[in-house]
Design a protein around this motif. Structure first.
Motif, mmCIF file in Angstrom:
data_model
loop_
_atom_site.group_PDB
_atom_site.id
_atom_site.type_symbol
_atom_site.label_atom_id
_atom_site.label_comp_id
_atom_site.label_asym_id
_atom_site.label_seq_id
_atom_site.Cartn_x
_atom_site.Cartn_y
_atom_site.Cartn_z
ATOM 1 N N ILE A 135 18.354 -21.134 23.842
ATOM 2 C CA ILE A 135 17.376 -20.425 24.326
ATOM 3 C C ILE A 135 15.760 -19.979 23.353
ATOM 4 O O ILE A 135 14.770 -20.473 24.083
ATOM 5 N N GLY A 136 16.363 -19.999 21.992
ATOM 6 C CA GLY A 136 15.490 -20.245 21.254
ATOM 7 C C GLY A 136 14.391 -21.193 21.542
ATOM 8 O O GLY A 136 13.185 -21.646 20.443
ATOM 9 N N GLY A 179 12.293 -16.905 19.432
ATOM 10 C CA GLY A 179 11.931 -16.966 20.699
ATOM 11 C C GLY A 179 14.182 -16.657 21.220
ATOM 12 O O GLY A 179 14.224 -15.990 22.729
ATOM 13 N N SER A 180 14.718 -16.199 20.517
ATOM 14 C CA SER A 180 16.260 -16.318 20.926
ATOM 15 C C SER A 180 16.297 -15.003 20.439
ATOM 16 O O SER A 180 17.689 -14.374 21.220
ATOM 17 N N TYR A 183 14.543 -8.683 26.037
ATOM 18 C CA TYR A 183 14.511 -10.137 26.719
ATOM 19 C C TYR A 183 15.004 -10.932 26.394
ATOM 20 O O TYR A 183 15.394 -11.512 26.756
ATOM 21 N N SER A 184 14.166 -11.598 25.364
ATOM 22 C CA SER A 184 14.875 -12.832 24.894
ATOM 23 C C SER A 184 16.620 -12.762 24.414
ATOM 24 O O SER A 184 17.770 -13.380 24.855
ATOM 25 N N SER A 206 11.118 -21.548 23.234
ATOM 26 C CA SER A 206 9.988 -21.202 22.756
ATOM 27 C C SER A 206 9.641 -22.369 21.408
ATOM 28 O O SER A 206 8.477 -22.130 21.265
ATOM 29 N N GLU A 254 18.488 -12.967 27.531
ATOM 30 C CA GLU A 254 18.169 -14.209 27.828
ATOM 31 C C GLU A 254 19.876 -14.925 27.103
ATOM 32 O O GLU A 254 20.438 -15.450 27.786
ATOM 33 N N THR A 255 19.867 -14.575 25.630
ATOM 34 C CA THR A 255 21.291 -15.319 24.942
ATOM 35 C C THR A 255 22.193 -15.354 25.847
ATOM 36 O O THR A 255 23.257 -15.635 25.422
ATOM 37 N N SER A 295 14.977 -9.494 32.151
ATOM 38 C CA SER A 295 16.227 -11.352 31.916
ATOM 39 C C SER A 295 17.026 -11.388 33.244
ATOM 40 O O SER A 295 17.347 -10.095 33.613
#
Lengths: 319, 504, 361
Positions: free
Chosen positions: C306-307, C45-46, C51-52, C310, C55-56, C191
């Motif tokens: 971020i992780g 997720g991170s 994309y992740s 999810s 975001e991270t 993202s």
């Protein structure tokens, strides 16, 4: 509304908002008087608020109207247990007090909301408690002309208790031998050690008392103001209490007074609407006023506050 | 023969691999005053730390009143009747004298401290031993001499029979020292035993019965004081003959370098310097003698720009320097070796070379358009370390890791390398070892011989009398007398310091 | 020798991180969740895809800046809890500028908005610094108070001045003013990653240089380590305090501005102070206030946050578990004394030898 009703409202709202701050600021005073800086008051309040709410929800039907009072006790106990983390880290393992305090502030909401989700079907907030701490009218005293109505009618009993605890804390710190020793390890631990005073023991005591009082402070918040627990139940009150402690110059009476002042300030936006002359003023000014006034008062009247001499310093014994 | 109240047998104390005490044995008899003589770092304080329960011996045995004991903490020592009067007073400035005395042994009444009872008990003891103390005063507000009496009272209050005095005269005036000697004799007359740690030979001669000399962690000898000459004691202490004389060239006083005219300075709302006049000529060391707290600190702060001057004129080389910032005054040519080396003179967590540029880092070539040239800083640092014999691993070593003497050398190097017209030296050798003392004295005299002015403020009268060309005495913010160090004794100087006029 | 010392420097955070994850795992096991699955989800997720990662990185950007801000004031010896307020003012300032001067050329618009944000944040900390320097007023109290003043003031201003009637949010800023460009969106699969990240990295370098190479940075360090000695050395301590606090707030303000321009594109009324301000404190402490360390600490912090999202998407484990892990890690960093004692057995001996060899004799 009559003047006396307005005053009564001002007074009781002030006390309601002051009560959690008084307990917590007193907690901070104990910790810092023993030499352990406590920026983790917010975290201690959160644990107190959470544990008291869970207890209230679970046992409300068993203990009835007495539940909120028992909940305070529960909040105090869990606050004390939680503060053990701070004591172990700072006193035993020589952690930086600010880091350790910050850990409390990070850990408390994480842990409490985590458990809230587990206990209450994944929701981030608890249901509202049934047995809350209502207002209280002192029998007898309420008949005193004028003052009876303002001070003793439909008011906050817990706030009166908090002020009493403030007085008791002063007596404890400044009139008993345990208090003298607790303060001595916050001023000069080396000197205290040469007199055979166990520095670690008194610092643990200071931190644990602060945990208990901070926990009670948080519990009061949940039991009398928010009436449930969520991530936003305690939003900055711990820091306000920290400010009250400094404002009060690390003295229990001073801290109590400062907390009452902050309570008055916090109640301003709520009561502003009731007072005819003030009802036209935009509420933002009432919201900002307490914080701005605090700064001004500090700058103009108090100047530099002096913390206990060894506040924040770890004591490392000679080998 | 009196019985031994303390026997320390074959005591060794290691810190890591370093032996602070190496197989030391000594005895203390009842009613005896035993001097423990040694240089700074010889291991005296370590040894007494073990006797007072602060430290535990690595090996060896301590016998108190005939019984072998193992002390875990100071409380154990207290129970055995051992009381320590620490060199750096173990007092709490924010507490009252009374609170300081009873802390840890408070009399109680119904759950709270019985202050009245405590005050009565203490007054009784104070009368018996002639200890004048003001119980209600805050420790922060009392004189050093009274602070020491409070320390003694703390031990008496705890019914001590064995007293340890750790360098008790370091911060006292001659009169206060006399008073202390009287107290010590009164204690010994009452049958109490005393260990007296010092490196001052005169005091040993005056009060002690016996003297144990230690050097580098080992006992060198134990001698009867009455039968031993000062010079012999000194030689035992340092291990070689000491040269007491200093090499001062005759200089003819020339022009005035520095002049203060009618200076008035306030501190905490009180006038601390009153209409003070002072002159320093080129090639001259002017000593300022006086009891601590008579305005010396304020005088230095006012000259160096750290404290506001109320009225008065300060002139250096014909230029007025009052009412200027500390930096401007330093640039004008005033250097200062401050009283408090660790808290004022240095920034301990910075490197040696950073500390060496502490007053010049902002100037070219070290600083250029706001950026610092670390290559240059470290180069200069290496050079000064070499020139001033600062013992260190490298110029990047933290100053806090150096010994006291070497820390002081860093300050001396910084101040002297700036070639000041006027050098102010405040207690420049306090707490440093003999080797460093000699070195620092040499450097100060070098300044004088080079035709610069030196203002020496010191509580060590012997230092003042030895170095100065002229001595002025400060009392309550004023210069109350001027003497010629060549024909004045420290007793006469002491009279002036106490505010009395010399009877001609 | 140098080698072992830097190893030791890294050992404490690495052990702390491991210990923090173990605490999280134990807690999950106690409550019947699968730690391995959750940590896997956390990692994917991170950092699992572009994309992740985007975001991270975006999430760590303001953390870097508020952490740097905290570090600067802390080096000067001050405890600036005002990060949230300074960040919020910075966010507000950037949006106000972007909305008011939307006609400016793109570069001027963006730079102006960022600077306006920095300026607003700077004012907020300047007040605390000024009062501290010239009146001795505790910066702990003033920054706490200024946080709330910022919160209520911004809420009021957004509602009354920026938002249309009845709305709680300002309008969005012009596309041109955004730090989130199409190029970056394409690169990171839409993202919210934006150019602010690079600004933050530049600021890290700038602050590193500031502390280690500049005159002003030297003054700040000196004052923070020993105020009395700094006065004696002729440093203008009051000015230095004000400068340090000002720089501190400027940085937090830039953090807020980047979030405003790059992430949110507008500003809304909020009930609480932005947590990124407090989290910056934690990041700085985790990194022992070292600017370079702050990058890694912020990355870890951000990846966990971020992780963590999810985690609760793919299982019913409460996402707060990652906050517990974060708090635990910092706890272990705090009590590093334990590790030092343990490590001293290996590394300490060698060091002591060299120390004694060169000591003055």
């Amino acid at each position: 509304m009559s003047l006396s009703t307005i005053l009564m409202t001002v007074f009781s709202t002030t006390l309601i908002y002051a009560a959690p701050l008084i307990f917590t600021a007193l907690g901070g005073t104990f910790s810092e008087r023993s030499g352990v800086v406590n920026v983790g008051l917010e975290g201690m309040m959160i644990v107190g608020a959470f544990s008291s709410t869970v207890f209230n929800l679970s046992f409300g039907n068993v203990f009835g109207a007495g539940t909120p009072w028992l909940s305070l006790l529960v909040g105090g106990i869990f606050g004390l247990l939680f503060s053990l983390l701070h004591a172990v880290a700072t006193v035993t393992y020589r952690a930086d007090h600010i880091i350790s305090g910050t850990v409390l502030n990070l850990m408390a909401p994480a842990l409490c909301v985590f458990l809230t989700r587990i206990f209450y079907n994944g929701k981030g907030q608890t249901p509202v408690i049934d047995q809350s701490m209502g207002n209280f009218t002192f029998p007898g005293l309420t008949n005193i002309p004028l003052l009876g109505k303002i001070l003793f009618t439909r008011t906050s009993l817990i706030a009166y208790l908090a002020i009493l605890v403030g007085g008791a804390s002063w007596f404890f710190l400044y009139r008993t031998n345990i208090g003298l020793r607790l303060r001595s390890v916050g001023e000069n631990p080396t000197a205290a050690d040469t007199l055979g005073i166990n520095v670690a023991k008194y610092r643990y005591m200071g931190v644990l008392i602060s945990g208990a009082l901070g926990g009670i402070g948080g519990a009061v918040m949940a039991q009398s103001i928010t009436l449930n627990f969520s991530a936003s139940t305690i939003s900055g009150q711990g820091f306000m209490a920290l400010a009250a402690m400094i404002f009060g110059k690390w003295n229990p009476m001073g801290a109590t007074g400062a907390a009452v002042f902050f309570g008055l300030a916090q109640s301003l936006p709520i009561i502003g609407g009731y007072i005819p002359i003030l009802s036209h003023v935009d509420s933002v000014w009432f919201q900002i006023a307490p914080y701005a006034i605090t700064i001004v008062v500090l700058v103009v009247f108090l100047g530099k506050a002096v913390a206990p001499a060894a506040d924040g310093q770890n004591y490392i014994k000679g080998k | 023969m009196e019985k031994d109240v303390v026997q320390m047998k074959n005591i060794t104390k290691k810190f890591g691999n370093y032996k602070a005490n190496d197989d030391i044995s000594l005895e203390l008899k009842q009613g005896e005053i035993l001097a423990l003589l040694g240089e700074n770092g010889a291991g005296k304080s370590t040894l007494m730390g073990m006797l007072s329960g602060l430290l535990k011996p690595t090996s060896g045995e301590i016998v108190i009143n005939g019984k072998s004991v193992k002390m875990e903490n100071p409380r154990d020592a207290k129970t055995l009747g051992i009381g320590m009067v620490h060199q750096h007073f173990m007092l709490i400035p924010a507490f009252s004298v009374l609170e300081n005395i009873i802390l840890g042994d408070e009399p109680l009444k119904a759950g709270h401290i019985n202050y009245k009872q405590a005050a009565k008990d203490i007054a009784l003891l104070a009368g018996k031993y002639h200890l004048k103390i003001d119980l209600s005063a805050k420790v922060a507000d009392i004189t050093v001499g009274m602070q020491q009496r409070v320390e003694i009272m703390k031990a008496l209050y705890r019914k001590a029979n064995i007293f340890i005095f750790d360098e008790p005269t370091a911060a006292l005036t001659p009169q206060e020292i006399d008073q202390l000697m009287k107290i010590m004799r009164a204690l010994s007359d009452e049958g109490k035993s005393i260990v007296f740690i010092t490196h001052k030979l005169k005091e040993i001669k005056e009060v002690a019965d016996r003297c144990v000399v230690i050097r580098m962690g080992k006992v060198i000898d134990s001698v009867k004081v009455a039968e031993t000459r000062e010079e012999a004691l000194a030689e035992m202490m340092v291990g070689h003959k000491i040269n007491f004389a200093v090499d001062k060239k005759e200089t003819n006083k020339k022009e005035t370098i520095f002049k203060i005219d009618k200076l008035n300075v306030e501190a905490h709302g009180q006038l601390k310097i009153k209409n003070l006049d002072l002159t320093v000529h080129s090639g001259e060391i002017v000593g300022v003698a006086g009891v601590d707290g008579n305005g010396q600190s304020e005088l230095i702060e006012a000259i160096t720009g750290l404290r506001k001057i109320k009225t008065g004129i300060v002139v250096l080389n014909g230029k007025k320097i009052q009412h200027q910032s500390a930096r401007k005054i330093a640039e004008a040519g005033v250097g200062c070796i401050p009283e408090d080396r660790q808290n004022v003179g240095l920034i301990l967590p910075l490197t040696i070379s950073e500390n060496l540029v502490l007053k010049s880092y902002y100037k070219k070539p070290v600083s250029n358009k706001g950026f610092l040239n670390y290559k240059k800083i470290n180069e200069d640092g290496r050079q000064l370390i070499k020139n001033f014999d600062i013992r260190s691993q490298s110029e990047k070593e933290l100053v806090g890791d150096l010994s006291g003497g070497n820390q002081q050398k860093v300050i001396v190097a910084r101040e002297i390398s700036a070639q000041p017209e006027l050098l102010i030296a405040a207690n420049p050798t306090r707490g440093v070892d003999i080797g460093a003392i000699e070195y620092i004295h040499e450097k100060i005299i070098e300044q004088r011989n080079a035709g610069r002015g030196v203002l020496l403020v010191s509580f060590e009268l012997e230092e003042i009398l030895k170095l100065s060309d002229r001595v002025v005495v400060m009392h309550e913010g004023q210069i109350v007398g001027e003497i010629d160090p060549r024909d004045t004794s420290s007793e006469e100087l002491g009279m002036l310091m106490a505010g009395k006029q010399l009877a001609e | 020798m140098l080698h072992s010392r830097s190893m030791k420097g890294l050992a404490v955070p690495l052990i702390s991180i491991a210990a923090g994850f173990i605490i999280g795992a134990v807690l999950m096991l106690i409550f019947g969740y699968d730690p391995i699955q959750n940590y896997q989800n956390l990692l994917i997720g991170s950092l699992g895809d572009v994309y992740s990662i985007g975001e991270t990185l975006r999430n760590m950007t303001p953390l870097i800046l508020t952490a740097l801000g905290f570090a600067v004031s802390s080096k000067a010896g001050f405890f600036n809890i005002g990060g949230p307020g300074q960040y919020l003012m910075g966010w507000f300032g950037s949006i106000v500028f972007a909305l008011s001067f939307s006609n400016l050329p793109t570069w001027f618009l963006i730079v102006g908005s960022l600077m306006c944000g920095a300026f607003f944040g700077g004012i907020w900390s300047f007040i605390a610094g000024f009062l501290r320097a010239y009146f001795g007023t505790s910066e702990v109290i003033t920054t706490i108070m200024l946080n709330y003043i910022a919160l209520y003031f911004v809420n009021f201003a957004v509602k009354n001045w920026l938002a249309s009637k009845g709305s709680d949010s300002s309008p969005n800023i012009a596309k041109r003013a955004s730090l989130n460009t199409e190029f970056l969106q394409k690169l990171t699969n839409n993202s919210t990653f934006n150019w602010g990240f690079f600004i933050a990295l530049i600021m890290v370098v700038v602050i590193w240089i500031y502390f280690n190479k500049t005159r002003s940075g030297f003054e700040v360090r000196s004052v923070g380590l020993n105020e009395a000695a700094s006065l004696y050395a002729g440093i203008n301590v009051k000015r230095t305090i004000v400068v340090a606090m000002l720089v501190s707030g400027l940085l937090a303000g830039v953090g807020g501005a980047i979030d405003g321009l790059g992430n949110f594109q507008n500003i809304s009324v909020s009930n609480n102070l932005p947590s990124v301000g407090f989290n910056g404190m934690a990041v700085a402490l985790l990194a022992a206030e070292n600017p370079i360390g702050i990058i890694f600490a912020a990355l870890l912090f951000s990846a966990l946050q971020i992780g963590g999202l999810s985690i609760s998407v793919y299982s019913n484990t409460p996402s707060e578990i990652v906050d517990i892990v974060i708090a635990s890690i910092i706890f272990f960093v705090g009590i590093k004394y334990i590790f030092k004692v343990a490590l001293a057995r290996n590394w300490g001996k060698r060091r002591r030898k060299t120390t004694n060899g060169g000591a003055d004799k």
